[in-house]
Each structure stands twice: as C-alpha cells, then as structure tokens.
Scaffold this motif. Structure first.
Motif, short mmCIF file in Angstrom:
data_model
loop_
_atom_site.label_atom_id
_atom_site.label_comp_id
_atom_site.label_asym_id
_atom_site.label_seq_id
_atom_site.Cartn_x
_atom_site.Cartn_y
_atom_site.Cartn_z
N ALA A 46 27.28 37.50 58.23
CA ALA A 46 26.58 38.22 59.29
C ALA A 46 27.50 38.62 60.44
O ALA A 46 27.32 39.68 61.04
CB ALA A 46 25.43 37.38 59.83
N ALA A 47 28.50 37.80 60.72
CA ALA A 47 29.34 38.08 61.89
C ALA A 47 30.83 38.16 61.57
O ALA A 47 31.63 38.41 62.46
CB ALA A 47 29.10 37.01 62.96
N GLY A 48 31.20 37.94 60.32
CA GLY A 48 32.60 37.98 59.94
C GLY A 48 32.76 38.76 58.66
O GLY A 48 31.92 39.61 58.33
N SER A 49 33.81 38.48 57.93
CA SER A 49 34.00 39.15 56.64
C SER A 49 34.30 38.12 55.57
O SER A 49 34.84 37.05 55.84
CB SER A 49 35.14 40.17 56.72
N ILE A 50 33.90 38.46 54.34
CA ILE A 50 34.17 37.61 53.19
C ILE A 50 34.82 38.46 52.12
O ILE A 50 34.36 39.56 51.81
CB ILE A 50 32.87 36.95 52.65
N THR A 51 35.89 37.91 51.56
CA THR A 51 36.68 38.62 50.55
C THR A 51 36.90 37.71 49.35
O THR A 51 37.19 36.52 49.52
CB THR A 51 38.05 39.02 51.13
N VAL A 52 36.79 38.27 48.16
CA VAL A 52 37.14 37.56 46.94
C VAL A 52 38.50 38.10 46.49
O VAL A 52 38.72 39.32 46.45
CB VAL A 52 36.09 37.76 45.82
N CYS A 53 39.38 37.20 46.14
CA CYS A 53 40.70 37.55 45.64
C CYS A 53 40.59 38.41 44.38
O CYS A 53 39.80 38.12 43.49
CB CYS A 53 41.45 36.24 45.33
N THR A 54 41.37 39.48 44.33
CA THR A 54 41.34 40.41 43.20
C THR A 54 41.61 39.70 41.87
O THR A 54 40.86 39.87 40.90
CB THR A 54 42.39 41.52 43.40
N GLN A 55 42.68 38.92 41.80
CA GLN A 55 43.02 38.25 40.55
C GLN A 55 41.97 37.20 40.18
O GLN A 55 41.64 37.03 39.00
CB GLN A 55 44.39 37.59 40.65
N CYS A 56 41.47 36.49 41.19
CA CYS A 56 40.46 35.46 40.93
C CYS A 56 39.18 36.09 40.38
O CYS A 56 38.56 35.55 39.46
CB CYS A 56 40.16 34.68 42.20
N ALA A 57 38.80 37.24 40.93
CA ALA A 57 37.63 37.96 40.43
C ALA A 57 37.86 38.41 38.99
O ALA A 57 37.00 38.23 38.12
CB ALA A 57 37.31 39.15 41.33
N ALA A 58 39.03 38.95 38.74
CA ALA A 58 39.34 39.44 37.39
C ALA A 58 39.32 38.31 36.36
O ALA A 58 38.80 38.47 35.26
CB ALA A 58 40.70 40.14 37.38
N ARG A 59 39.88 37.15 36.73
CA ARG A 59 39.90 36.02 35.80
C ARG A 59 38.49 35.53 35.47
O ARG A 59 38.26 34.94 34.41
CB ARG A 59 40.73 34.87 36.37
N ARG A 60 37.56 35.77 36.37
CA ARG A 60 36.18 35.36 36.16
C ARG A 60 35.29 36.52 35.72
O ARG A 60 34.09 36.41 35.65
CB ARG A 60 35.66 34.71 37.45
#
Length: 120
Positions: free
Chosen positions: A73-87
């Motif tokens: 709601a007040a910040g940002s959240i990011t998923v790592c590119t490689q971590c997303a790809a591995r999953r």
C-alpha cells in the motif's frame, strides 16, 4: 535527503523466523513513514502469488498477508527475475502491484543516495 530502506527477503517457509523478520521490518518502516522497497527472492518469491502469504504461520507474529498488504500500500514489492523464472512465475501470476525485476534494478536501488539495504 529522503531515506529509502531496501529489504531483501531470501527465506520463506524454509526459514519462517528470518522470513517474518524481513516482512515485519518492512511493515514497521512503512508505518514509520520510511520509503520501502521489499525484494522477494528465493522461497520468499512465492508470497507474491495471491493466497500464498495466507499459508504462512508463525506463532506470535503478525499475519503475513497483513504485513504484505501494508508494504504494498505504501511501498514497493519486487520479485527477483531469476527467482520468478525458476518457479515458473510470470507477471500474470503475481498480486497486482508486485513487479518482477532483476539484479541491475536492485543494484540501482541500493546504490542511490540515502539508501540502506538489509538482507534477511
């Protein structure tokens, strides 16, 4: 100078206390008015998928979905590119507002003036 706290969560169900610490610190910082960028890497990546945070439980800890929601709601959240790809996660698999980005973006965030990085 504005301060930014960049937090990298590297653990999930595999290390619940470390995971919870990252989310708790991020939510506390947001509540304090600090600009927060939370990075989900490794097993923490799964918490960017709708419903996955609700599966996490740790005694005496705030519910992970509440912490996640406050950061988003007040910040940002990011998923790592490689971590997303591995999953095999794509942008379409993630909670609205969560992005996928890689190491160059992380380095850019942590080297900005006024940035403080924490890794859990």
């Amino acid at each position: 100078m504005d301060r930014t706290l960049v937090i990298k969560a590297t653990a999930g169900h595999d290390d619940p206390e470390r995971c919870n610490q990252a989310f708790t610190v991020a939510a506390a910082a947001v509540a304090s008015g600090v600009q927060v960028s939370l990075w989900l890497t490794g097993e923490a990546s799964w918490f960017a998928v709708p419903g996955r945070a609700a599966e996490f439980s740790l005694p005496h800890a705030a519910p992970l979905p509440d912490l996640l929601e406050s950061v988003l709601a007040a910040g940002s959240i990011t998923v790592c590119t490689q971590c997303a790809a591995r999953r095999e996660l794509t942008q379409a698999d993630l909670i609205d507002g969560v992005r996928i980005a890689g190491a160059p973006t992380f380095v850019e965030e942590i080297t900005r003036d006024g940035a403080q990085a924490l890794v859990y």
